[in-house]
Design an enzyme around this catalytic site. Structure first.
Site, mmCIF file in Angstrom:
data_model
loop_
_atom_site.group_PDB
_atom_site.id
_atom_site.type_symbol
_atom_site.label_atom_id
_atom_site.label_comp_id
_atom_site.label_asym_id
_atom_site.label_seq_id
_atom_site.Cartn_x
_atom_site.Cartn_y
_atom_site.Cartn_z
ATOM 1 N N LYS A 99 0.834 -1.201 0.000
ATOM 2 C CA LYS A 99 0.000 0.000 0.000
ATOM 3 C C LYS A 99 0.871 1.253 0.000
ATOM 4 O O LYS A 99 2.024 1.221 0.457
ATOM 5 C CB LYS A 99 -0.876 0.033 1.258
ATOM 6 C CG LYS A 99 -1.971 -1.025 1.323
ATOM 7 C CD LYS A 99 -2.735 -0.904 2.639
ATOM 8 C CE LYS A 99 -3.808 -1.942 2.755
ATOM 9 N NZ LYS A 99 -4.940 -1.707 1.836
ATOM 10 N N ARG A 102 -4.249 -0.558 10.974
ATOM 11 C CA ARG A 102 -4.321 -1.261 12.249
ATOM 12 C C ARG A 102 -5.761 -1.678 12.539
ATOM 13 O O ARG A 102 -6.011 -2.583 13.353
ATOM 14 C CB ARG A 102 -3.811 -0.369 13.383
ATOM 15 C CG ARG A 102 -4.694 0.850 13.679
ATOM 16 C CD ARG A 102 -4.042 1.778 14.684
ATOM 17 N NE ARG A 102 -4.884 2.926 15.044
ATOM 18 C CZ ARG A 102 -4.965 4.050 14.350
ATOM 19 N NH1 ARG A 102 -4.250 4.176 13.224
ATOM 20 N NH2 ARG A 102 -5.737 5.041 14.749
ATOM 21 N N ARG A 141 -10.539 -11.367 1.557
ATOM 22 C CA ARG A 141 -11.412 -12.401 0.985
ATOM 23 C C ARG A 141 -10.768 -13.781 1.074
ATOM 24 O O ARG A 141 -11.467 -14.791 1.094
ATOM 25 C CB ARG A 141 -11.765 -12.029 -0.458
ATOM 26 C CG ARG A 141 -10.598 -11.983 -1.419
ATOM 27 C CD ARG A 141 -10.899 -11.140 -2.644
ATOM 28 N NE ARG A 141 -10.934 -9.721 -2.302
ATOM 29 C CZ ARG A 141 -11.192 -8.754 -3.196
ATOM 30 N NH1 ARG A 141 -11.465 -9.072 -4.451
ATOM 31 N NH2 ARG A 141 -11.196 -7.502 -2.836
#
Length: 534
Positions: free
Chosen positions: A309, A318, A383
């Site tokens: 990221k 977090r 997922r």
């Protein structure tokens, strides 16, 4: 001689305490000449006791006010002084606006009066919530925060005809995560003003404490809330309910034995060992009652893995275990309320980190149900951990499955912070969730589960499924839900994407800035509603 009453109207909601103290002391000295026994130093400085009251706008009368029952009784003890002060101290109190009065009652040196809006407010079809409940939550939160800022230690709160909502507003509004700061916010205790509706008040307190537990877990830094620390915290919170709760903290060896390859593909990049937290709350008198299954994504820190990221705002990751936090907090709340329903909670906990052992884009992993997954983006990891947890959860033959996850930024683009996105294969389940959200004010909104999205994740070059849609970002929340559906065979399943409601800036007036703990209260209300559904 008529006693000297001091009224200070704070239209802006702020005043320096030193000014108040000096003025009160000066007036006290003057009053002392006439035999008055009221002591500002004893009441304002030592007892720090306050009162929050509500007032409605009177229908059909411009500038008119209608006191709540508690406010009216309080006004009677002052021979109408409160009503008089409200009339002369400024414009009519609109919904959410407040005034503070000092020295008008010997037991309450500080009295905050907050506008509740119109008495006719109720369930609003266009807003999908109960406006009167939201108004009460907002008003009591605002009043309690005003008194907290004045370092009042104990506050009595007007039930406003809805003691549960009043308690929720007070409890949620006063919460602030400051455990790691040297200078902490003034701690305030609250109680219902008057004895009526005490059961509803306590229920509201419990609901608020549940959401605040989720907020605490989400707000705490990732080096404090590791997978192991998260599991230990929940175990500690459930300890008082040991007779109804069974806890399993499954180790990496167990996860491997269960062949949860998708979950392990995410955890392998981190030095922190994964934990599969399994909670069983047995609240129903019928031990054979099919359980409600709640599954929460538990990524205690999400760097994105090899698909790293951007660094700005990465610290907010977090809270990427918000799904696990709300699921576990709702079970703690259900246990505290002794809800007569069976609930199983599953939380696959791990970090998503880059390292020489981390999963690489293009790798293929095998889920618990045998399906192969091409991992083209390691930052679409939620997922993957949910897929294995959903497969495992089916072994309990649940009456319904609800999984909760901060899954996609796309749901934030679609809905913002107004509502949790719900994807479900069951109209019945949607109706129950939507009904619960109207009561809590923590809204949900149904999203599509078309085959259109399924084809985008099953059209895969190397495996049965791709963990991202073939058209990249288009419909990202929908393709993520379609991916999860490939691991569900139950007829009543719902996926709640809570990425958009993960944090609060100022959108929800009764929550301070920070991690929101949403939609914990909606999950609890939903579970409570199942009690009456057989």
């Amino acid at each position: 001689m008529r006693p000297l009453n001091l009224c200070i109207n704070i239209c802006s909601g702020f005043i320096y305490e030193q000014q108040i103290t000096m003025l009160l002391l000066r007036r006290t000295v003057q009053a002392g000449k006439h035999g008055r026994s009221f002591s500002a130093s004893q009441t304002l400085l030592s007892e720090r006791k306050g009162l929050v009251l509500g007032v409605f706008e009177k229908e059909g009368e411009e500038g008119g006010l209608h006191l709540t029952e508690a406010a009216a009784r309080f006004d009677q003890t002052l021979s109408g002084k409160l009503s008089e002060l409200l009339k002369i101290s400024g414009p009519t109190l609109k919904q959410g606006k407040s005034r503070i009065f000092y020295g008008i009652h010997k037991d309450f040196p500080c009295v905050a009066v907050v506008g509740l809006g119109k008495t006719t407010a109720g369930v609003c079809g266009s807003e999908n919530w109960d406006t009167s409940k939201e108004n009460v939550r907002q008003a009591m939160s605002a009043g309690c925060q005003l008194l907290q800022d004045l370092e009042v230690k104990h506050v009595e709160v007007d039930g406003c005809g809805d003691a549960q909502s009043a308690a929720e507003g007070a409890g949620l509004g006063l919460f602030q995560y400051d455990q790691l700061k040297s200078k902490k916010k003034n701690k305030v205790t609250t109680q219902l003003h008057g004895s009526a509706d005490s059961a509803d008040w306590q229920k509201g307190v419990t609901y608020a404490e549940g959401q605040n537990l989720a907020r605490m877990l989400m707000e705490a830094p990732a080096n404090h809330i590791t997978p192991t620390a998260f599991a230990n915290t929940i175990e500690e919170k459930l300890a008082p309910h040991a007779e109804r709760v069974t806890i399993h903290k499954r180790s990496q060896a167990w996860i491997e034995q269960q062949q949860m390859g998708a979950f392990l593909s995410v955890s392998r990049g981190s030095e922190e060992p994964p934990v599969f937290l399994e909670l069983h709350y047995n609240g129903s008198p019928d031990s054979k009652q099919a359980p409600l299954l709640l599954v929460g994504k538990g990524i205690t820190f999400d760097s994105g893995g090899i698909s790293l990221k951007p660094s700005p705002s990465m610290d907010a990751m977090r809270a990427d275990m918000g799904g696990a936090a709300t699921v576990c907090a709702s079970i703690v709340t259900a246990a505290a309320l002794k809800l007569p329903v069976n609930i199983i909670g599953l939380a696959p906990l791990c970090e998503n980190m880059p390292s020489g052992k981390a999963t690489k884009p293009g790798d293929v992993v095998v889920a618990k149900n045998g399906k192969t997954i091409q991992v083209d983006n390691t930052d679409a990891e939620g997922r993957l951990v949910l897929a294995d947890a959903l497969c495992y959860g089916h072994t309990f033959n649940p009456r319904a499955i609800v999984n909760v996850a901060t899954l996609t930024g796309a749901i934030d683009v679609a809905l913002g912070s107004a509502a949790t996105g719900v994807f479900t294969n069951s109209d019945w389940l949607w109706e129950q969730l939507q009904k619960a959200s109207v009561m809590t004010g923590d809204r949900v909104w149904r999203m599509p589960l078309f085959q259109h999205y399924t084809r985008q994740v099953t059209d895969c070059q190397l495996a049965d499924l791709n963990n991202v849609g073939k058209y990249s970002r288009s419909g990202g929340a929908c393709t993520a839900a379609a991916f999860l559906r490939e691991f569900v065979t139950a007829p009543h399943w719902a996926h709640l994407d809570i990425a958009g409601v993960m944090s609060n800036k100022d959108e929800v007036p009764y929550l301070r800035k920070g991690m929101s703990g949403r939609p914990t209260r909606t999950l609890v209300e939903f579970a409570a509603g199942l009690v009456h559904k057989g």
